[in-house]
Design a protein around this motif. Structure first.
Motif, PDB file in Angstrom:
ATOM      1  N   ALA A  54      -0.037 -10.951  -5.490  1.00 55.78           N
ATOM      2  CA  ALA A  54       1.016 -11.772  -4.888  1.00 55.78           C
ATOM      3  C   ALA A  54       0.506 -13.191  -4.642  1.00 55.78           C
ATOM      4  CB  ALA A  54       1.482 -11.146  -3.572  1.00 55.78           C
ATOM      5  N   GLY A  55       1.237 -14.161  -5.115  1.00 52.90           N
ATOM      6  CA  GLY A  55       0.826 -15.544  -4.976  1.00 52.90           C
ATOM      7  C   GLY A  55      -0.096 -16.020  -6.077  1.00 52.90           C
ATOM      8  N   VAL A  56      -0.547 -15.094  -6.931  1.00 50.94           N
ATOM      9  CA  VAL A  56      -1.439 -15.430  -8.042  1.00 50.94           C
ATOM     10  C   VAL A  56      -0.720 -15.252  -9.374  1.00 50.94           C
ATOM     11  CG1 VAL A  56      -3.598 -14.863  -9.212  1.00 50.94           C
ATOM     12  CG2 VAL A  56      -3.476 -14.767  -6.719  1.00 50.94           C
ATOM     13  N   VAL A  57      -0.062 -14.114  -9.518  1.00 46.48           N
ATOM     14  CA  VAL A  57       0.687 -13.807 -10.739  1.00 46.48           C
ATOM     15  C   VAL A  57       2.180 -13.994 -10.455  1.00 46.48           C
ATOM     16  CG1 VAL A  57       1.267 -12.049 -12.443  1.00 46.48           C
ATOM     17  CG2 VAL A  57      -1.060 -12.161 -11.502  1.00 46.48           C
ATOM     18  N   PRO A  58       2.875 -14.822 -11.218  1.00 47.56           N
ATOM     19  CA  PRO A  58       4.309 -15.034 -10.994  1.00 47.56           C
ATOM     20  C   PRO A  58       5.083 -13.721 -11.038  1.00 47.56           C
ATOM     21  CG  PRO A  58       3.447 -16.646 -12.548  1.00 47.56           C
ATOM     22  CD  PRO A  58       2.357 -15.649 -12.332  1.00 47.56           C
TER      23      PRO A  58
ATOM     24  N   ALA B 224       4.846 -11.192  -8.980  1.00 45.46           N
ATOM     25  CA  ALA B 224       4.196 -10.069  -8.303  1.00 45.46           C
ATOM     26  C   ALA B 224       4.715  -9.908  -6.881  1.00 45.46           C
ATOM     27  CB  ALA B 224       2.681 -10.266  -8.292  1.00 45.46           C
ATOM     28  N   ALA B 225       4.817 -10.998  -6.150  1.00 45.53           N
ATOM     29  CA  ALA B 225       5.264 -10.925  -4.763  1.00 45.53           C
ATOM     30  C   ALA B 225       6.688 -10.395  -4.644  1.00 45.53           C
ATOM     31  CB  ALA B 225       5.159 -12.304  -4.105  1.00 45.53           C
ATOM     32  N   ALA B 226       7.533 -10.770  -5.583  1.00 45.26           N
ATOM     33  CA  ALA B 226       8.935 -10.353  -5.540  1.00 45.26           C
ATOM     34  C   ALA B 226       9.165  -8.985  -6.154  1.00 45.26           C
ATOM     35  CB  ALA B 226       9.789 -11.389  -6.263  1.00 45.26           C
ATOM     36  N   GLY B 227       8.155  -8.427  -6.786  1.00 45.04           N
ATOM     37  CA  GLY B 227       8.314  -7.121  -7.407  1.00 45.04           C
ATOM     38  C   GLY B 227       8.994  -7.171  -8.761  1.00 45.04           C
ATOM     39  N   THR B 228       9.138  -8.359  -9.323  1.00 44.52           N
ATOM     40  CA  THR B 228       9.738  -8.487 -10.653  1.00 44.52           C
ATOM     41  C   THR B 228       8.685  -8.371 -11.751  1.00 44.52           C
ATOM     42  OG1 THR B 228       9.571 -10.899 -10.498  1.00 44.52           O
ATOM     43  CG2 THR B 228      11.653  -9.893  -9.827  1.00 44.52           C
ATOM     44  N   ALA B 229       7.421  -8.376 -11.354  1.00 34.98           N
ATOM     45  CA  ALA B 229       6.322  -8.185 -12.303  1.00 34.98           C
ATOM     46  C   ALA B 229       5.448  -7.042 -11.823  1.00 34.98           C
ATOM     47  CB  ALA B 229       5.491  -9.457 -12.438  1.00 34.98           C
ATOM     48  N   VAL B 230       4.993  -6.226 -12.753  1.00 40.94           N
ATOM     49  CA  VAL B 230       4.062  -5.136 -12.462  1.00 40.94           C
ATOM     50  C   VAL B 230       2.677  -5.587 -12.918  1.00 40.94           C
ATOM     51  CG1 VAL B 230       3.439  -2.742 -12.965  1.00 40.94           C
ATOM     52  CG2 VAL B 230       5.854  -3.391 -12.754  1.00 40.94           C
ATOM     53  N   VAL B 231       1.736  -5.571 -12.001  1.00 40.33           N
ATOM     54  CA  VAL B 231       0.390  -6.079 -12.293  1.00 40.33           C
ATOM     55  C   VAL B 231      -0.621  -4.962 -12.104  1.00 40.33           C
ATOM     56  CG1 VAL B 231      -1.343  -7.829 -11.759  1.00 40.33           C
ATOM     57  CG2 VAL B 231       1.094  -8.342 -11.440  1.00 40.33           C
ATOM     58  N   THR B 232      -1.469  -4.776 -13.083  1.00 44.42           N
ATOM     59  CA  THR B 232      -2.547  -3.800 -12.974  1.00 44.42           C
ATOM     60  C   THR B 232      -3.870  -4.540 -12.849  1.00 44.42           C
ATOM     61  OG1 THR B 232      -3.487  -1.787 -13.926  1.00 44.42           O
ATOM     62  CG2 THR B 232      -2.899  -3.547 -15.463  1.00 44.42           C
ATOM     63  N   ALA B 233      -4.964  -3.782 -12.781  1.00 40.50           N
ATOM     64  CA  ALA B 233      -6.289  -4.400 -12.661  1.00 40.50           C
ATOM     65  C   ALA B 233      -7.321  -3.470 -13.287  1.00 40.50           C
ATOM     66  CB  ALA B 233      -6.633  -4.655 -11.198  1.00 40.50           C
ATOM     67  N   PHE B 234      -8.432  -4.059 -13.734  1.00 41.64           N
ATOM     68  CA  PHE B 234      -9.517  -3.260 -14.282  1.00 41.64           C
ATOM     69  C   PHE B 234     -10.399  -2.807 -13.124  1.00 41.64           C
ATOM     70  CE2 PHE B 234      -8.134  -5.812 -17.888  1.00 41.64           C
ATOM     71  CZ  PHE B 234      -7.965  -4.822 -18.840  1.00 41.64           C
TER      72      PHE B 234
ATOM     73  N   LEU C 131      -4.596  -8.416 -13.289  1.00 42.61           N
ATOM     74  CA  LEU C 131      -5.191  -9.241 -12.242  1.00 42.61           C
ATOM     75  C   LEU C 131      -6.578  -9.718 -12.656  1.00 42.61           C
ATOM     76  CD1 LEU C 131      -4.953 -10.292  -9.299  1.00 42.61           C
ATOM     77  CD2 LEU C 131      -6.100  -8.188  -8.578  1.00 42.61           C
ATOM     78  N   GLY C 132      -6.810 -11.016 -12.524  1.00 45.66           N
ATOM     79  CA  GLY C 132      -8.116 -11.581 -12.836  1.00 45.66           C
ATOM     80  C   GLY C 132      -8.286 -12.038 -14.253  1.00 45.66           C
ATOM     81  N   GLU C 133      -7.332 -11.713 -15.116  1.00 49.93           N
ATOM     82  CA  GLU C 133      -7.433 -12.157 -16.503  1.00 49.93           C
ATOM     83  C   GLU C 133      -7.084 -13.647 -16.577  1.00 49.93           C
ATOM     84  OE1 GLU C 133      -6.006 -10.710 -20.960  1.00 49.93           O
ATOM     85  OE2 GLU C 133      -5.184  -9.785 -19.166  1.00 49.93           O
ATOM     86  N   PRO C 134      -7.801 -14.426 -17.336  1.00 48.23           N
ATOM     87  CA  PRO C 134      -7.524 -15.861 -17.436  1.00 48.23           C
ATOM     88  C   PRO C 134      -6.061 -16.146 -17.720  1.00 48.23           C
ATOM     89  CG  PRO C 134      -9.541 -15.336 -18.585  1.00 48.23           C
ATOM     90  CD  PRO C 134      -8.927 -14.023 -18.189  1.00 48.23           C
ATOM     91  N   GLY C 135      -5.458 -16.901 -16.826  1.00 57.75           N
ATOM     92  CA  GLY C 135      -4.053 -17.248 -17.004  1.00 57.75           C
ATOM     93  C   GLY C 135      -3.104 -16.143 -16.610  1.00 57.75           C
ATOM     94  N   ALA C 136      -3.644 -14.927 -16.377  1.00 55.06           N
ATOM     95  CA  ALA C 136      -2.843 -13.765 -15.993  1.00 55.06           C
ATOM     96  C   ALA C 136      -1.636 -13.603 -16.896  1.00 55.06           C
ATOM     97  CB  ALA C 136      -2.409 -13.884 -14.523  1.00 55.06           C
ATOM     98  N   GLN C 137      -1.840 -13.861 -18.200  1.00 58.72           N
ATOM     99  CA  GLN C 137      -0.738 -13.782 -19.149  1.00 58.72           C
ATOM    100  C   GLN C 137      -0.917 -12.571 -20.064  1.00 58.72           C
ATOM    101  OE1 GLN C 137       1.941 -15.802 -19.134  1.00 58.72           O
ATOM    102  NE2 GLN C 137       1.077 -16.860 -17.362  1.00 58.72           N
ATOM    103  N   GLY C 138       0.096 -11.723 -20.097  1.00 60.76           N
ATOM    104  CA  GLY C 138       0.086 -10.596 -21.009  1.00 60.76           C
ATOM    105  C   GLY C 138      -0.961  -9.558 -20.656  1.00 60.76           C
TER     106      GLY C 138
END
Length: 302
Positions: A94-98, A100-110, A127-134
């Motif tokens: 939240a606040g890092v990946v567009p 995520a905070a609103a729940g419109t994006a699902v973010v995983t992590a290694f 999470l943590g991937e450069p640019g957090a894209q894809g």
């Protein structure tokens, strides 16, 4: 010192429990298992609207502005409901990946060893991937938990070291919620199931089993709450160790109380055990936590 949640914190916990009971009760859980769909996008957005992911985001950034103690209470309820999905990673994003905070994006992590990542196929970002894209491509790996799909990737990108302590604590809170729920399931079944003309809960062996489950769960909960207040890495590591043990051993004991019924697909007990096994390997394993605690002890003795 009265180490108890405030009235506002209790209200927050009650509100989350009510939301999950109405939106992700047992029927929804079983439907997820039957369909194999771990992430319900509609529910994910509802969680976002309720502030689940933006709980610790400052109000100036559109968040709720609360802290780790409140997040721990919320995640404890999610663990109790066996809510699936990369909850911890999306919360940390939240606040890092567009989105995520609103729940419109699902973010995983290694956050798993061996190049494994959970929910990779359902995620919009890592999470943590450069640019957090894809998300990178991965090969499906059979998971012990039907609602935690796993993929193996060649070279796991993304640096989550700055999130590891908070991730471990929130995962510990999920484990505590699951451990407390298995206590409830065991006690309820022990009061309903009759053998030799009386409830099996009347037998001393079953009483002791349930009592040990409760003690482990409450000790773990106390450790998690304390670590949420202090934020000390050593206390977080200890809390994760205790919570993992409470969740795994609690689910096993709950299975024992249920007997053969607990091993059937219709029962929910095995789902708690399988999820607890997976969470025990996320963010900080027992070996990693023990090494951290040992290092702290050596430093204090020096």
């Amino acid at each position: 010192m009265h180490f108890q949640p405030t009235e506002e914190q209790r209200d927050l916990r009650a509100g989350v429990r009510e939301l999950l009971a109405g939106r992700y009760g047992r029927e929804a859980l079983r439907a997820s298992v039957d369909t194999g769909v771990a992430v319900d996008r509609g529910l994910w957005r509802e969680l976002g609207e309720a502030g689940f992911f933006a709980l610790r985001l400052p109000e100036s950034a559109g968040g709720v502005g609360l802290g780790l103690p409140e997040a721990v209470l919320v995640f404890e309820e999610a663990g109790r409901a066996l809510l699936p999905g990369p909850l911890v990673a999306t919360h940390l994003a939240a606040g890092v990946v567009p989105g995520a905070a609103a729940g419109t994006a699902v973010v995983t992590a290694f956050d798993l060893a061996g190049g494994l990542v959970a929910h990779l196929g359902e995620a919009d970002a890592v999470l943590g991937e450069p640019g957090a894209q894809g998300v990178p491509a991965g090969s499906p790996v059979r998971s012990v938990d039907p609602l935690t799909p796993l993929h193996r990737v060649e070279s796991p990108p993304g640096d989550v070291s700055e999130h590891r302590s908070a991730g471990a604590l929130l995962t510990a809170a999920l484990q505590v919620g699951s451990a407390l729920r298995t206590v409830e399931l065991a006690v309820r079944y022990a009061g309903e199931r009759e053998q030799f003309g009386q409830p099996i809960g009347a037998f001393q062996a079953v009483k002791h089993l349930c009592a040990r489950m409760l003690v482990r769960a409450e000790v773990a909960r106390t450790a998690v709450y304390a670590a949420a207040v202090t934020g000390d890495p050593g206390e977080v590591a200890a809390a994760k160790l205790l919570a993992d043990e409470a969740a795994v051993r609690g689910a096993r004991d709950c299975l024992q109380v249920h007997g053969g019924m607990g091993f059937t697909w219709e029962a929910d007990v095995h789902l708690h055990l399988k999820r607890a096994w997976v969470r025990a390997e996320q963010w900080r394993t027992a070996g990693e936590a023990e090494e951290l605690l040992a290092a702290e002890l050596l430093d204090s003795a020096a």
